[in-house]
Design a protein around this motif. Sequence first.
Motif, PDB file in Angstrom:
ATOM      1  N   THR A 142      -6.141  34.492  13.678  1.00  0.00           N
ATOM      2  CA  THR A 142      -6.866  35.535  12.955  1.00  0.00           C
ATOM      3  C   THR A 142      -8.297  35.087  12.697  1.00  0.00           C
ATOM      4  N   ALA A 143      -9.219  36.020  12.633  1.00  0.00           N
ATOM      5  CA  ALA A 143     -10.631  35.687  12.396  1.00  0.00           C
ATOM      6  C   ALA A 143     -10.829  35.060  11.019  1.00  0.00           C
ATOM      7  N   GLU A 144     -10.041  35.516  10.039  1.00  0.00           N
ATOM      8  CA  GLU A 144     -10.180  35.007   8.669  1.00  0.00           C
ATOM      9  C   GLU A 144      -9.824  33.535   8.556  1.00  0.00           C
ATOM     10  N   PHE A 145      -9.024  33.042   9.485  1.00  0.00           N
ATOM     11  CA  PHE A 145      -8.636  31.625   9.452  1.00  0.00           C
ATOM     12  C   PHE A 145      -9.842  30.727   9.708  1.00  0.00           C
ATOM     13  N   TRP A 146     -10.776  31.210  10.534  1.00  0.00           N
ATOM     14  CA  TRP A 146     -11.935  30.404  10.918  1.00  0.00           C
ATOM     15  C   TRP A 146     -13.220  30.805  10.192  1.00  0.00           C
ATOM     16  N   TYR A 147     -13.278  32.064   9.816  1.00  0.00           N
ATOM     17  CA  TYR A 147     -14.472  32.528   9.111  1.00  0.00           C
ATOM     18  C   TYR A 147     -14.076  33.562   8.078  1.00  0.00           C
ATOM     19  N   SER A 148     -14.493  33.348   6.834  1.00  0.00           N
ATOM     20  CA  SER A 148     -14.150  34.279   5.772  1.00  0.00           C
ATOM     21  C   SER A 148     -15.332  34.411   4.827  1.00  0.00           C
ATOM     22  N   ALA A 149     -15.993  35.543   4.869  1.00  0.00           N
ATOM     23  CA  ALA A 149     -17.195  35.755   4.058  1.00  0.00           C
ATOM     24  C   ALA A 149     -16.923  35.616   2.576  1.00  0.00           C
ATOM     25  N   GLY A 150     -15.718  36.000   2.141  1.00  0.00           N
ATOM     26  CA  GLY A 150     -15.401  35.905   0.721  1.00  0.00           C
ATOM     27  C   GLY A 150     -14.444  34.798   0.387  1.00  0.00           C
ATOM     28  N   GLU A 151     -14.060  33.982   1.375  1.00  0.00           N
ATOM     29  CA  GLU A 151     -13.070  32.913   1.199  1.00  0.00           C
ATOM     30  C   GLU A 151     -11.848  33.453   0.457  1.00  0.00           C
ATOM     31  N   SER A 152     -11.277  34.495   1.021  1.00  0.00           N
ATOM     32  CA  SER A 152     -10.133  35.120   0.361  1.00  0.00           C
ATOM     33  C   SER A 152      -8.947  34.187   0.322  1.00  0.00           C
ATOM     34  N   SER A 153      -8.119  34.394  -0.665  1.00  0.00           N
ATOM     35  CA  SER A 153      -6.952  33.527  -0.853  1.00  0.00           C
ATOM     36  C   SER A 153      -5.980  33.676   0.310  1.00  0.00           C
ATOM     37  N   GLU A 154      -5.512  32.522   0.808  1.00  0.00           N
ATOM     38  CA  GLU A 154      -4.549  32.528   1.891  1.00  0.00           C
ATOM     39  C   GLU A 154      -3.140  32.448   1.329  1.00  0.00           C
ATOM     40  N   SER A 155      -2.181  32.880   2.116  1.00  0.00           N
ATOM     41  CA  SER A 155      -0.793  32.741   1.694  1.00  0.00           C
ATOM     42  C   SER A 155      -0.393  31.284   1.728  1.00  0.00           C
ATOM     43  N   SER A 156       0.331  30.859   0.702  1.00  0.00           N
ATOM     44  CA  SER A 156       0.766  29.463   0.652  1.00  0.00           C
ATOM     45  C   SER A 156       2.101  29.276   1.338  1.00  0.00           C
ATOM     46  N   SER A 157       2.689  30.362   1.820  1.00  0.00           N
ATOM     47  CA  SER A 157       4.006  30.278   2.416  1.00  0.00           C
ATOM     48  C   SER A 157       3.966  29.575   3.764  1.00  0.00           C
ATOM     49  N   GLY A 158       4.861  28.602   3.945  1.00  0.00           N
ATOM     50  CA  GLY A 158       4.990  27.943   5.234  1.00  0.00           C
ATOM     51  C   GLY A 158       3.919  26.916   5.521  1.00  0.00           C
ATOM     52  N   ILE A 159       3.758  26.611   6.800  1.00  0.00           N
ATOM     53  CA  ILE A 159       2.827  25.565   7.219  1.00  0.00           C
ATOM     54  C   ILE A 159       1.391  26.006   6.956  1.00  0.00           C
ATOM     55  N   ASN A 160       0.669  25.201   6.226  1.00  0.00           N
ATOM     56  CA  ASN A 160      -0.735  25.476   5.925  1.00  0.00           C
ATOM     57  C   ASN A 160      -1.581  24.823   7.028  1.00  0.00           C
ATOM     58  N   TRP A 161      -1.822  25.571   8.090  1.00  0.00           N
ATOM     59  CA  TRP A 161      -2.507  25.011   9.251  1.00  0.00           C
ATOM     60  C   TRP A 161      -3.959  24.649   8.953  1.00  0.00           C
ATOM     61  N   ALA A 162      -4.560  25.305   7.971  1.00  0.00           N
ATOM     62  CA  ALA A 162      -5.930  24.939   7.591  1.00  0.00           C
ATOM     63  C   ALA A 162      -5.971  23.511   7.074  1.00  0.00           C
ATOM     64  N   THR A 163      -4.985  23.150   6.250  1.00  0.00           N
ATOM     65  CA  THR A 163      -4.881  21.784   5.746  1.00  0.00           C
ATOM     66  C   THR A 163      -4.668  20.806   6.891  1.00  0.00           C
ATOM     67  N   ILE A 164      -3.777  21.136   7.806  1.00  0.00           N
ATOM     68  CA  ILE A 164      -3.463  20.250   8.935  1.00  0.00           C
ATOM     69  C   ILE A 164      -4.710  19.982   9.784  1.00  0.00           C
ATOM     70  N   ILE A 165      -5.417  21.040  10.140  1.00  0.00           N
ATOM     71  CA  ILE A 165      -6.596  20.897  11.000  1.00  0.00           C
ATOM     72  C   ILE A 165      -7.717  20.154  10.282  1.00  0.00           C
ATOM     73  N   PHE A 166      -7.930  20.476   9.013  1.00  0.00           N
ATOM     74  CA  PHE A 166      -9.005  19.825   8.255  1.00  0.00           C
ATOM     75  C   PHE A 166      -8.744  18.327   8.096  1.00  0.00           C
ATOM     76  N   ILE A 167      -7.537  17.963   7.714  1.00  0.00           N
ATOM     77  CA  ILE A 167      -7.207  16.544   7.525  1.00  0.00           C
ATOM     78  C   ILE A 167      -7.346  15.778   8.834  1.00  0.00           C
ATOM     79  N   THR A 168      -6.874  16.358   9.920  1.00  0.00           N
ATOM     80  CA  THR A 168      -6.978  15.695  11.226  1.00  0.00           C
ATOM     81  C   THR A 168      -8.441  15.499  11.611  1.00  0.00           C
ATOM     82  N   GLY A 169      -9.253  16.521  11.394  1.00  0.00           N
ATOM     83  CA  GLY A 169     -10.671  16.422  11.720  1.00  0.00           C
ATOM     84  C   GLY A 169     -11.379  15.354  10.911  1.00  0.00           C
ATOM     85  N   MET A 170     -11.084  15.276   9.621  1.00  0.00           N
ATOM     86  CA  MET A 170     -11.706  14.260   8.778  1.00  0.00           C
ATOM     87  C   MET A 170     -11.232  12.861   9.151  1.00  0.00           C
TER      88      MET A 170
END
Length: 453
Positions: A63-91
């Motif tokens: 989804t576009a909101e996963f990579w770009y979100s003008a309002g940084e809307s709240s994401e669903s916490s249900s299931g695998i949080n891929w944003a966390t996975i990708i961010f931690i791996t990148g850092m």
Amino acid sequence: MLVAQILAVTIFVAMFVLIITEKFERQIVTLVSALLTLILVFGLGMRSLDAALKTLNVSSIFTAEFWYSAGESSESSSGINWATIIFITGMMIMVEGMARVGFFRWLCMRLAKAVHYKVIPIFIVFMLMSSVLAMFIDSITVILFLAAVTVELSQLLRFNPLPMILSEIFCANLGGSATMCGDPPNIIIGTSLGFTFGDFITNTGVMAGIALIFTVIFLFFAFRKDFATVDKNVDTSTFPTPESAITDKTGFAISSAIFALAVVLLVTHAMTGLTVATIGLGIAFLTLISSPRHIGEVLKRVDYKTVLFFIGLFVVVGGLEETGILALIAKGISIISAGNMYLMVGIIIWVSAFASAFIDNIPFAATMIPVIQALSQTTGVALPTLAWALSAGTDIGGSATPIGASANVVGTSVAAKAGYPVSWGTYCKRLAPATILVMVICTAYIFIRYGNL
């Protein structure tokens, strides 16, 4: 549904017990538990393919909101949080690139030289540096290099490195609580609830800053006698220069620039609309292409076990959420607090702190996020207030025991290898009082600042 609930709880408890006993590597435990959750809870208990797909959450990546979100809307916490996975791996990739060129050892030696190799100033400066670095870099990496340099300096200056290493551990955990990217629980909280880097800095950051002042003063008086017999006549002219720590000057300059860019992007991501997943992936890409000859070396050193641990963990917690167990826990806390908002916040922060002193704070934080969401919806308490309480408890509570946080394990291991083993009694005697002090400060801060709960 009852069968599914029993299975979900059984798998979760078994996973926690196995993680605590450390008989198996923790990523294996969570991945097997995740597989059992998919088969037994979603398949046998619920007979719901939709619940399994929702927990795997793969569709969110596209989804576009996963990579770009003008309002940084709240994401669903249900299931695998891929944003966390990708961010931690990148850092992780960025940090390994910095470590390869000697950035961390150079920084430690540079600061030690700046205070003329005086032990007490080094003690104070290293505590502050540990907190500041941990705001942006995983505390494990911070302590790994900081403790190693502390041991090296202790051999040159002839002092016991243990008090300094213990203080660095505590300050790293405290510094990590200040930002969204400083500690894994904060990353999970931020990406799950839609908080920005600025949200953390202006809330948990202020709280950590106040606590850091009291911490430095407390630890100074707690350990001052340990440095009373330091030899003050050591010849420092033969010490290695900070520049000798740099293994690749060009790579050093590039890595420093990438780190600075990462900080800028994180601070401004609410304004730019770039999500942490985009930032993590972009920083990793820049790190790898900046040194093509060392791509294999950097990728090989990334802690993939932790990444897999996160993936399995999110699935198991998703099982608890989909079966309604977490909603029941939230209802229980609401009943116990009996409508007293201060008591509710107190329960969250102190239970989180106590639990994190003995069990991994990452699965605890992931488990509690849906709980505080349910509490906010049913009681009317502001979700951010509950989130800051959860963050403070999980991030700082782990400092009380040798196994409460990964940085504790790494730091005490480095000390033990250098000939300074740390017993449970010694560790808790030194740092448990500091932990209680900081938790009291954080509790008072939350009550005072968010008094209109």
